[in-house]
Design a protein around this motif. Structure first.
Motif, PDB file in Angstrom:
ATOM      1  N   SER A 113       0.612  -1.042  -0.026  1.00 28.79           N
ATOM      2  CA  SER A 113      -0.021   0.031   0.150  1.00 28.79           C
ATOM      3  C   SER A 113       0.803   1.229  -0.127  1.00 28.79           C
ATOM      4  CB  SER A 113      -0.857  -0.208   1.062  1.00 28.79           C
ATOM      5  OG  SER A 113      -0.278  -0.185   2.336  1.00 28.79           O
ATOM      6  N   THR A 114       1.826   1.188   0.652  1.00 29.23           N
ATOM      7  CA  THR A 114       2.985   2.273   0.591  1.00 29.23           C
ATOM      8  C   THR A 114       3.506   2.582  -0.842  1.00 29.23           C
ATOM      9  OG1 THR A 114       3.512   1.739   2.950  1.00 29.23           O
ATOM     10  CG2 THR A 114       5.047   3.406   1.406  1.00 29.23           C
ATOM     11  N   TRP A 115       3.897   1.440  -1.522  1.00 29.51           N
ATOM     12  CA  TRP A 115       4.243   1.787  -2.984  1.00 29.51           C
ATOM     13  C   TRP A 115       3.158   2.207  -3.854  1.00 29.51           C
ATOM     14  CZ3 TRP A 115       2.510  -0.053  -7.514  1.00 29.51           C
ATOM     15  CH2 TRP A 115       3.375   0.009  -8.746  1.00 29.51           C
ATOM     16  N   TYR A 116       1.888   1.869  -3.607  1.00 30.81           N
ATOM     17  CA  TYR A 116       0.842   2.260  -4.307  1.00 30.81           C
ATOM     18  C   TYR A 116       0.687   3.706  -4.048  1.00 30.81           C
ATOM     19  CZ  TYR A 116      -3.715   1.886  -6.748  1.00 30.81           C
ATOM     20  OH  TYR A 116      -4.692   1.880  -7.584  1.00 30.81           O
ATOM     21  N   ALA A 117       0.751   4.020  -2.857  1.00 29.13           N
ATOM     22  CA  ALA A 117       0.533   5.439  -2.449  1.00 29.13           C
ATOM     23  C   ALA A 117       1.427   6.427  -3.072  1.00 29.13           C
ATOM     24  CB  ALA A 117       0.483   5.691  -0.908  1.00 29.13           C
ATOM     25  N   ASP A 118       2.643   6.145  -2.951  1.00 25.81           N
ATOM     26  CA  ASP A 118       3.760   6.828  -3.679  1.00 25.81           C
ATOM     27  C   ASP A 118       3.613   6.784  -5.100  1.00 25.81           C
ATOM     28  OD1 ASP A 118       4.928   7.054  -1.260  1.00 25.81           O
ATOM     29  OD2 ASP A 118       6.301   5.568  -1.434  1.00 25.81           O
ATOM     30  N   THR A 119       3.242   5.690  -5.948  1.00 27.14           N
ATOM     31  CA  THR A 119       3.503   5.682  -7.292  1.00 27.14           C
ATOM     32  C   THR A 119       2.098   6.038  -7.819  1.00 27.14           C
ATOM     33  OG1 THR A 119       4.356   3.394  -7.152  1.00 27.14           O
ATOM     34  CG2 THR A 119       3.195   3.968  -9.127  1.00 27.14           C
ATOM     35  N   PHE A 120       0.796   6.281  -7.207  1.00 26.91           N
ATOM     36  CA  PHE A 120      -0.303   6.895  -7.744  1.00 26.91           C
ATOM     37  C   PHE A 120      -0.775   7.981  -7.035  1.00 26.91           C
ATOM     38  CE2 PHE A 120      -0.244   2.339  -9.190  1.00 26.91           C
ATOM     39  CZ  PHE A 120      -0.244   2.729 -10.411  1.00 26.91           C
ATOM     40  N   TRP A 121       0.017   8.788  -6.296  1.00 25.52           N
ATOM     41  CA  TRP A 121      -0.186   9.866  -5.550  1.00 25.52           C
ATOM     42  C   TRP A 121      -1.026  10.857  -6.131  1.00 25.52           C
ATOM     43  CZ3 TRP A 121      -0.103  14.954  -4.394  1.00 25.52           C
ATOM     44  CH2 TRP A 121      -0.125  15.525  -3.124  1.00 25.52           C
ATOM     45  N   HIS A 122      -0.905  11.473  -7.314  1.00 32.78           N
ATOM     46  CA  HIS A 122      -1.661  12.352  -7.885  1.00 32.78           C
ATOM     47  C   HIS A 122      -3.030  11.655  -8.073  1.00 32.78           C
ATOM     48  CE1 HIS A 122       1.533  15.316  -8.318  1.00 32.78           C
ATOM     49  NE2 HIS A 122       2.380  14.210  -8.592  1.00 32.78           N
ATOM     50  N   ASP A 123      -3.128  10.647  -8.623  1.00 29.66           N
ATOM     51  CA  ASP A 123      -4.423  10.274  -8.960  1.00 29.66           C
ATOM     52  C   ASP A 123      -5.202   9.913  -7.622  1.00 29.66           C
ATOM     53  OD1 ASP A 123      -6.607   8.890 -10.379  1.00 29.66           O
ATOM     54  OD2 ASP A 123      -5.702   7.166 -10.238  1.00 29.66           O
ATOM     55  N   LEU A 124      -4.523   9.272  -6.607  1.00 30.05           N
ATOM     56  CA  LEU A 124      -5.324   9.309  -5.319  1.00 30.05           C
ATOM     57  C   LEU A 124      -5.533  10.685  -4.961  1.00 30.05           C
ATOM     58  CD1 LEU A 124      -2.976   6.451  -4.055  1.00 30.05           C
ATOM     59  CD2 LEU A 124      -5.410   6.233  -4.225  1.00 30.05           C
ATOM     60  N   ARG A 125      -4.582  11.710  -4.986  1.00 28.36           N
ATOM     61  CA  ARG A 125      -4.895  13.144  -4.474  1.00 28.36           C
ATOM     62  C   ARG A 125      -6.098  13.618  -5.136  1.00 28.36           C
ATOM     63  NH1 ARG A 125      -6.250  16.731  -2.396  1.00 28.36           N
ATOM     64  NH2 ARG A 125      -5.170  18.678  -1.424  1.00 28.36           N
ATOM     65  N   ASP A 126      -6.122  13.576  -6.411  1.00 26.34           N
ATOM     66  CA  ASP A 126      -7.251  14.192  -7.184  1.00 26.34           C
ATOM     67  C   ASP A 126      -8.604  13.455  -7.229  1.00 26.34           C
ATOM     68  OD1 ASP A 126      -5.249  16.230  -7.687  1.00 26.34           O
ATOM     69  OD2 ASP A 126      -4.696  15.332  -9.567  1.00 26.34           O
ATOM     70  N   HIS A 127      -8.606  12.185  -6.974  1.00 22.83           N
ATOM     71  CA  HIS A 127      -9.817  11.336  -7.314  1.00 22.83           C
ATOM     72  C   HIS A 127     -10.237  10.499  -6.364  1.00 22.83           C
ATOM     73  CE1 HIS A 127      -8.160  12.232 -11.531  1.00 22.83           C
ATOM     74  NE2 HIS A 127      -9.154  12.829 -11.427  1.00 22.83           N
ATOM     75  N   ALA A 128      -9.524   9.967  -5.363  1.00 18.74           N
ATOM     76  CA  ALA A 128      -9.846   9.056  -4.292  1.00 18.74           C
ATOM     77  C   ALA A 128     -10.744   9.784  -3.519  1.00 18.74           C
ATOM     78  CB  ALA A 128      -8.613   8.382  -3.879  1.00 18.74           C
ATOM     79  N   ILE A 129     -11.970   9.070  -3.187  1.00 19.10           N
ATOM     80  CA  ILE A 129     -13.071   9.501  -2.058  1.00 19.10           C
ATOM     81  C   ILE A 129     -12.652   9.139  -0.736  1.00 19.10           C
ATOM     82  CG2 ILE A 129     -15.536   9.196  -1.618  1.00 19.10           C
ATOM     83  CD1 ILE A 129     -16.123   9.273  -4.684  1.00 19.10           C
ATOM     84  N   ALA A 130     -12.638   7.742  -0.652  1.00 15.15           N
ATOM     85  CA  ALA A 130     -12.396   7.255   0.586  1.00 15.15           C
ATOM     86  C   ALA A 130     -11.242   5.814   0.472  1.00 15.15           C
ATOM     87  CB  ALA A 130     -13.577   7.072   1.320  1.00 15.15           C
ATOM     88  N   TYR A 131     -10.755   5.525   1.455  1.00  8.80           N
ATOM     89  CA  TYR A 131     -10.200   4.419   1.587  1.00  8.80           C
ATOM     90  C   TYR A 131     -10.799   3.375   2.596  1.00  8.80           C
ATOM     91  CZ  TYR A 131      -6.813   0.435   2.386  1.00  8.80           C
ATOM     92  OH  TYR A 131      -6.372  -0.578   2.806  1.00  8.80           O
ATOM     93  N   PHE A 132     -11.329   2.231   1.959  1.00  9.51           N
ATOM     94  CA  PHE A 132     -11.805   1.296   2.962  1.00  9.51           C
ATOM     95  C   PHE A 132     -11.274   0.129   3.106  1.00  9.51           C
ATOM     96  CE2 PHE A 132     -15.066  -1.851   4.593  1.00  9.51           C
ATOM     97  CZ  PHE A 132     -15.876  -1.139   5.225  1.00  9.51           C
ATOM     98  N   ASN A 133     -10.558  -0.301   4.215  1.00  8.49           N
ATOM     99  CA  ASN A 133      -9.738  -1.232   4.504  1.00  8.49           C
ATOM    100  C   ASN A 133     -10.481  -2.531   5.167  1.00  8.49           C
ATOM    101  OD1 ASN A 133      -6.854  -2.474   4.715  1.00  8.49           O
ATOM    102  ND2 ASN A 133      -7.612  -2.558   6.983  1.00  8.49           N
ATOM    103  N   ILE A 134     -10.296  -3.875   4.492  1.00  2.90           N
ATOM    104  CA  ILE A 134     -10.771  -4.825   4.902  1.00  2.90           C
ATOM    105  C   ILE A 134      -9.846  -5.846   5.447  1.00  2.90           C
ATOM    106  CG2 ILE A 134     -12.291  -6.777   4.137  1.00  2.90           C
ATOM    107  CD1 ILE A 134     -13.491  -5.181   1.981  1.00  2.90           C
ATOM    108  N   ASP A 135     -10.189  -6.293   6.763  1.00  3.73           N
ATOM    109  CA  ASP A 135      -9.134  -7.139   7.330  1.00  3.73           C
ATOM    110  C   ASP A 135      -9.820  -7.956   8.455  1.00  3.73           C
ATOM    111  OD1 ASP A 135      -6.948  -8.374   8.465  1.00  3.73           O
ATOM    112  OD2 ASP A 135      -5.823  -6.627   8.718  1.00  3.73           O
ATOM    113  N   SER A 136      -9.816  -9.289   8.280  1.00  2.64           N
ATOM    114  CA  SER A 136     -10.386 -10.325   9.343  1.00  2.64           C
ATOM    115  C   SER A 136     -11.639 -10.533   9.533  1.00  2.64           C
ATOM    116  CB  SER A 136      -9.767  -9.914  10.661  1.00  2.64           C
ATOM    117  OG  SER A 136      -8.420  -9.858  10.704  1.00  2.64           O
ATOM    118  N   PRO A 137     -12.518 -10.479   8.085  1.00  2.34           N
ATOM    119  CA  PRO A 137     -13.996 -10.546   8.161  1.00  2.34           C
ATOM    120  C   PRO A 137     -14.163 -12.105   8.476  1.00  2.34           C
ATOM    121  CG  PRO A 137     -13.382 -10.264   6.199  1.00  2.34           C
ATOM    122  CD  PRO A 137     -12.193  -9.854   6.754  1.00  2.34           C
TER     123      PRO A 137
END
Length: 314
Positions: free
Chosen positions: A142-166
């Protein structure tokens, strides 16, 4: 360093504070001490022996530190507008990892399958990601993804929803976690609407939580965990975890993953530890949240809550 678990299990843990690829000035923060996890049943005799004098132990360690090529699968449902909701789950696990995070990975896959019928019809898109390097690389995917697609996430991401241990066996309490102030009301409202579970707001909630002695019943702000790699970009964060009740025989108050079950991050986390009916309910909740966000005329954010955020939640 010898770390003793609270019960019979030996939890696999992380000791580095560095997320992803370290910067040059962060390399000195990577610990160079050997660390081992032991069970309480093994640690208690050591503690007793230390009361009478020094204790000698032999520790064998085989550690890899370096570059690895790993896969980061991503799928996307297009919306009519360029904005999107990012949904992620880590696919690397300790041992079998049935409830942390095989269930989470299958949940994201099922979300993508169910929501595929809305491809191109939603107002906002939905992007699904399966993160590598959760524990083993300290959220390196997720860190690599944040670094690599920083501008796309900054301009277009509404929210991050994490799914762990359902889908954990016996996990009947629904807990909004890792939620930022502006999305908290929406996240808690959806949890109550779909599951019927009350998030117990206000002073009465604090009283109830104190009596139950359970630190995960109250809604929580994002912590330094759970692939929360997108704060600095300005992406809102939210998630909902199904958890064991405080009085469940399998509950360990020191554990936050696997629904708070004692088998988390251990060799005991096998396929018999999940419940398909609970996983289906969790998936139903997440589907409802995704659709509500992706079809909103007005995004359900309470921006004033950011300024009002104080010490009532931690």
């Amino acid at each position: 360093m010898i770390c003793m678990s609270a019960g019979k299990q030996r939890h696999k843990m992380i000791i580095t504070p560095v997320w992803g690829t370290p910067e040059f000035d962060q390399t000195k923060s990577i610990p160079r001490v050997h660390v081992v996890s032991i069970a309480k049943t093994d640690g208690d005799p050591i503690i007793e022996a230390l009361k009478t004098g020094p204790v000698r132990a032999t520790l064998f360690a085989d550690t890899f530190e370096g570059w690895r090529t790993v896969r980061l699968p991503v799928a996307e449902l297009a919306g009519k507008e360029p904005e999107f909701v990012l949904v992620g789950a880590h696919y690397c696990s300790w041992f079998d990892g049935s409830t942390d995070n095989v269930t989470g990975d299958s949940c994201v896959l099922e979300l993508a399958r169910i929501l595929k019928q809305f491809d191109g019809k939603l107002r906002y898109g939905i992007r699904f990601a399966w993160w590598p390097g959760h524990s083993h690389g300290r959220y390196s995917g997720s860190t690599w993804y944040a670094d690599t697609f920083w501008h796309d996430l900054r301009d277009h991401a509404i929210a991050y929803f994490n799914i762990d241990s359902p889908g954990v066996k016996g996990a009947t309490v629904y807990v909004p976690r890792h939620q930022m102030a502006e999305v908290a009301d929406f996240n808690e409202m959806m949890t109550t609407e779909v599951t019927g579970w009350s998030t117990m707001k206000g002073s009465n909630a604090q009283l109830a939580i104190g009596k139950r002695g359970d630190k995960y019943v109250s809604p929580t702000r994002p912590s330094r965990a759970a692939d929360q790699s997108f704060w600095g970009i300005g992406v809102s964060s939210m998630s909902v975890y199904s958890m064991l009740t405080p009085d469940d025989a399998n509950r360990d108050q020191n554990v936050g993953g696997s629904g708070g079950a004692w088998w988390w991050h251990s060799e005991h986390e096998t396929i018999d530890k999940f419940d398909s009916a609970i996983l289906a309910q969790d998936t139903h909740l997440y589907t409802a949240i995704m659709l509500r966000l992706a079809t909103a005329d007005i995004l359900p954010y309470n921006l004033a809550a950011i300024a009002q955020d104080g010490g009532s939640r931690s």
